[in-house]
Design a protein around this motif. Structure first.
Motif, PDB file in Angstrom:
ATOM      1  N   ASP A 152      41.985 123.991  11.939  1.00 60.71           N
ATOM      2  CA  ASP A 152      41.080 123.556  12.983  1.00 60.71           C
ATOM      3  C   ASP A 152      39.687 124.526  13.181  1.00 60.71           C
ATOM      4  O   ASP A 152      38.626 123.970  13.435  1.00 60.71           O
ATOM      5  N   THR A 153      40.144 125.988  13.099  1.00 62.10           N
ATOM      6  CA  THR A 153      39.161 127.054  13.235  1.00 62.10           C
ATOM      7  C   THR A 153      38.159 126.678  12.111  1.00 62.10           C
ATOM      8  O   THR A 153      36.865 126.925  12.331  1.00 62.10           O
ATOM      9  N   LEU A 154      38.578 126.584  10.876  1.00 59.58           N
ATOM     10  CA  LEU A 154      37.621 126.672   9.756  1.00 59.58           C
ATOM     11  C   LEU A 154      36.755 125.361   9.659  1.00 59.58           C
ATOM     12  O   LEU A 154      35.685 125.592   9.595  1.00 59.58           O
ATOM     13  N   LEU A 155      37.278 124.073  10.055  1.00 59.53           N
ATOM     14  CA  LEU A 155      36.497 123.058  10.244  1.00 59.53           C
ATOM     15  C   LEU A 155      35.510 122.982  11.429  1.00 59.53           C
ATOM     16  O   LEU A 155      34.337 122.794  10.903  1.00 59.53           O
ATOM     17  N   VAL A 206      27.132 114.817   4.499  1.00 55.31           N
ATOM     18  CA  VAL A 206      25.768 115.077   5.027  1.00 55.31           C
ATOM     19  C   VAL A 206      24.704 114.461   4.293  1.00 55.31           C
ATOM     20  O   VAL A 206      23.800 113.805   4.397  1.00 55.31           O
ATOM     21  N   LEU A 207      25.091 114.433   2.927  1.00 57.53           N
ATOM     22  CA  LEU A 207      23.920 114.101   1.757  1.00 57.53           C
ATOM     23  C   LEU A 207      24.126 112.535   1.634  1.00 57.53           C
ATOM     24  O   LEU A 207      22.991 111.998   1.529  1.00 57.53           O
ATOM     25  N   PHE A 208      25.184 111.863   2.079  1.00 63.59           N
ATOM     26  CA  PHE A 208      25.476 110.348   2.071  1.00 63.59           C
ATOM     27  C   PHE A 208      24.778 109.871   3.276  1.00 63.59           C
ATOM     28  O   PHE A 208      24.233 108.916   3.079  1.00 63.59           O
ATOM     29  N   GLY A 209      25.374 110.502   4.340  1.00 59.12           N
ATOM     30  CA  GLY A 209      24.579 109.882   5.769  1.00 59.12           C
ATOM     31  C   GLY A 209      24.652 111.126   6.460  1.00 59.12           C
ATOM     32  O   GLY A 209      25.713 111.738   6.759  1.00 59.12           O
ATOM     33  N   GLU A 210      23.523 111.485   7.251  1.00 58.51           N
ATOM     34  CA  GLU A 210      23.331 112.511   8.026  1.00 58.51           C
ATOM     35  C   GLU A 210      24.433 112.509   9.228  1.00 58.51           C
ATOM     36  O   GLU A 210      24.479 113.663   9.599  1.00 58.51           O
ATOM     37  N   ARG A 211      25.031 111.476   9.591  1.00 57.42           N
ATOM     38  CA  ARG A 211      25.821 111.610  10.877  1.00 57.42           C
ATOM     39  C   ARG A 211      27.204 111.493  10.051  1.00 57.42           C
ATOM     40  O   ARG A 211      27.495 110.762   9.298  1.00 57.42           O
ATOM     41  N   VAL A 212      28.129 112.481  10.511  1.00 58.96           N
ATOM     42  CA  VAL A 212      29.193 112.765  10.032  1.00 58.96           C
ATOM     43  C   VAL A 212      30.633 112.947  11.008  1.00 58.96           C
ATOM     44  O   VAL A 212      30.253 113.569  11.874  1.00 58.96           O
ATOM     45  N   GLN A 213      31.506 112.359  10.743  1.00 64.61           N
ATOM     46  CA  GLN A 213      32.740 112.528  11.617  1.00 64.61           C
ATOM     47  C   GLN A 213      33.704 113.269  11.019  1.00 64.61           C
ATOM     48  O   GLN A 213      34.105 112.805   9.666  1.00 64.61           O
ATOM     49  N   VAL A 214      34.336 114.379  11.468  1.00 65.42           N
ATOM     50  CA  VAL A 214      35.496 115.201  10.926  1.00 65.42           C
ATOM     51  C   VAL A 214      36.877 115.020  11.573  1.00 65.42           C
ATOM     52  O   VAL A 214      36.549 115.407  12.922  1.00 65.42           O
ATOM     53  N   ARG A 215      37.999 114.793  11.475  1.00 63.89           N
ATOM     54  CA  ARG A 215      39.219 114.686  12.062  1.00 63.89           C
ATOM     55  C   ARG A 215      40.189 115.380  11.409  1.00 63.89           C
ATOM     56  O   ARG A 215      40.458 115.196  10.292  1.00 63.89           O
ATOM     57  N   LEU A 216      40.992 116.295  12.193  1.00 68.67           N
ATOM     58  CA  LEU A 216      42.098 116.877  11.755  1.00 68.67           C
ATOM     59  C   LEU A 216      43.108 116.545  12.671  1.00 68.67           C
ATOM     60  O   LEU A 216      43.192 116.704  13.697  1.00 68.67           O
ATOM     61  N   THR A 217      44.372 115.984  12.147  1.00 67.91           N
ATOM     62  CA  THR A 217      45.542 115.816  12.808  1.00 67.91           C
ATOM     63  C   THR A 217      46.689 115.897  11.888  1.00 67.91           C
ATOM     64  O   THR A 217      46.585 116.200  10.559  1.00 67.91           O
ATOM     65  N   ARG A 218      48.057 115.895  12.467  1.00 66.80           N
ATOM     66  CA  ARG A 218      49.243 115.924  11.737  1.00 66.80           C
ATOM     67  C   ARG A 218      49.900 114.846  11.272  1.00 66.80           C
ATOM     68  O   ARG A 218      49.737 113.830  12.034  1.00 66.80           O
ATOM     69  N   GLN A 219      50.109 114.612  10.040  1.00 67.22           N
ATOM     70  CA  GLN A 219      50.677 113.544   9.607  1.00 67.22           C
ATOM     71  C   GLN A 219      52.134 113.967   9.074  1.00 67.22           C
ATOM     72  O   GLN A 219      52.330 114.373   7.957  1.00 67.22           O
ATOM     73  N   VAL A 279      43.077 115.662   7.068  1.00 68.42           N
ATOM     74  CA  VAL A 279      41.699 115.815   7.342  1.00 68.42           C
ATOM     75  C   VAL A 279      40.894 114.649   6.926  1.00 68.42           C
ATOM     76  O   VAL A 279      41.213 114.151   5.702  1.00 68.42           O
ATOM     77  N   GLU A 280      40.179 114.112   7.796  1.00 70.07           N
ATOM     78  CA  GLU A 280      39.064 113.139   7.254  1.00 70.07           C
ATOM     79  C   GLU A 280      37.782 113.339   7.630  1.00 70.07           C
ATOM     80  O   GLU A 280      37.228 113.590   8.553  1.00 70.07           O
ATOM     81  N   VAL A 281      37.107 112.807   6.440  1.00 76.45           N
ATOM     82  CA  VAL A 281      35.687 113.460   6.476  1.00 76.45           C
ATOM     83  C   VAL A 281      34.949 112.001   6.242  1.00 76.45           C
ATOM     84  O   VAL A 281      34.929 111.562   5.299  1.00 76.45           O
ATOM     85  N   ARG A 282      34.330 111.411   7.379  1.00 78.44           N
ATOM     86  CA  ARG A 282      33.523 110.104   6.992  1.00 78.44           C
ATOM     87  C   ARG A 282      32.038 110.444   7.380  1.00 78.44           C
ATOM     88  O   ARG A 282      31.675 110.889   8.469  1.00 78.44           O
ATOM     89  N   GLU A 290      30.306 115.598  14.022  1.00 71.93           N
ATOM     90  CA  GLU A 290      31.373 115.456  14.902  1.00 71.93           C
ATOM     91  C   GLU A 290      32.728 115.956  14.719  1.00 71.93           C
ATOM     92  O   GLU A 290      33.264 115.341  13.642  1.00 71.93           O
ATOM     93  N   CYS A 291      33.242 116.962  15.147  1.00 73.52           N
ATOM     94  CA  CYS A 291      34.522 117.471  14.802  1.00 73.52           C
ATOM     95  C   CYS A 291      35.399 117.435  15.739  1.00 73.52           C
ATOM     96  O   CYS A 291      35.397 118.080  16.869  1.00 73.52           O
ATOM     97  N   THR A 292      36.454 116.622  15.456  1.00 73.74           N
ATOM     98  CA  THR A 292      37.763 116.447  16.266  1.00 73.74           C
ATOM     99  C   THR A 292      39.216 117.185  15.645  1.00 73.74           C
ATOM    100  O   THR A 292      39.287 116.540  14.728  1.00 73.74           O
ATOM    101  N   THR A 293      39.709 118.175  16.252  1.00 74.98           N
ATOM    102  CA  THR A 293      40.650 118.910  15.446  1.00 74.98           C
ATOM    103  C   THR A 293      41.816 119.033  16.588  1.00 74.98           C
ATOM    104  O   THR A 293      41.870 119.126  17.713  1.00 74.98           O
TER     105      THR A 293
END
Length: 199
Positions: free
Chosen positions: A70-73, A115-128, A134-137, A88-91
């Motif tokens: 979470d700190t690294l992301l 970022v290269l594909f689309g300047e808006r990015v969502q990053v999500r970190l959860t436990r499974q 980690v999901e990077v969209r 946007e980073c949710t962890t």
């Protein structure tokens, strides 16, 4: 000597004859021929540098420690490669065991690619279960199935990331979002946050 050290030794050894070949092309009188001859050693040099970097990035046999994902992301999200990018980073507090520099390289590769594909990015970190997910969209156009396969060819940004993550006992998956954009999913073995140090 293991395969990684052997490969690194061979790659380092190639640098000298490549530079010698480049110097010899400078002695050619034909300018057009000189340009043509320069291209091959230049290409070889780029390939050798990429190969050496790949070996360095996937070598996690030393300096293993607990890493707070979470700190690294969160830190990586604050320094995108494009000034107009929005990440946007949710962890939640989650940690893994590994080489912090290698993990940073892998995750920054994924975020830079998004970022290269689309300047808006969502990053999500959860436990499974016992793993960190980690999901990077990105919000770009997505990619074809053929492009997904090509994304893991040697020395491509995602290929290097996958090698690092696999060396950490993880895996990486790609799929297009139902609305738009590409989603990169990373799964890594999680450890207790209490055992981790801030990254």
């Amino acid at each position: 000597m293991d395969c990684e050290r052997l490969f690194a030794g061979i790659s380092h050894g190639l640098k000298t004859p490549i530079m010698r070949l480049k110097l010899r092309t400078e002695l050619l009188d034909d300018e057009a021929l000189k340009v043509d001859f320069h291209e091959d050693p230049d290409d070889l040099y780029v390939m050798v540098k990429a190969a050496l970097q790949s070996v360095r990035d996937t070598d996690i046999h030393e300096n293993l420690m607990s890493v707070r994902l979470d700190t690294l992301l969160g830190r990586l999200a604050k320094r995108p490669i494009h000034p107009d990018a929005s990440i946007e980073c949710t962890t939640e507090p989650l940690s893994v065991q590994g080489n912090p520099l290698a993990l940073e390289r892998a995750l920054s590769n994924l975020m830079d690619n998004a970022v290269l594909f689309g300047e808006r990015v969502q990053v999500r970190l959860t436990r499974q279960g016992a793993r960190a997910l980690v999901e990077v969209r990105d919000f770009g156009p997505g990619i074809t199935q053929a492009s997904m396969t090509a994304a893991f060819e040697p020395h491509v940004r995602l290929s290097i990331a996958r090698s690092i993550l696999q060396a950490h006992g993880g895996e990486i998956r790609l799929h297009n979002h139902v609305e738009d954009g590409l989603v990169v999913t990373v799964l890594l073995p999680a450890i207790s946050p209490a055992d981790a140090l801030p990254t």
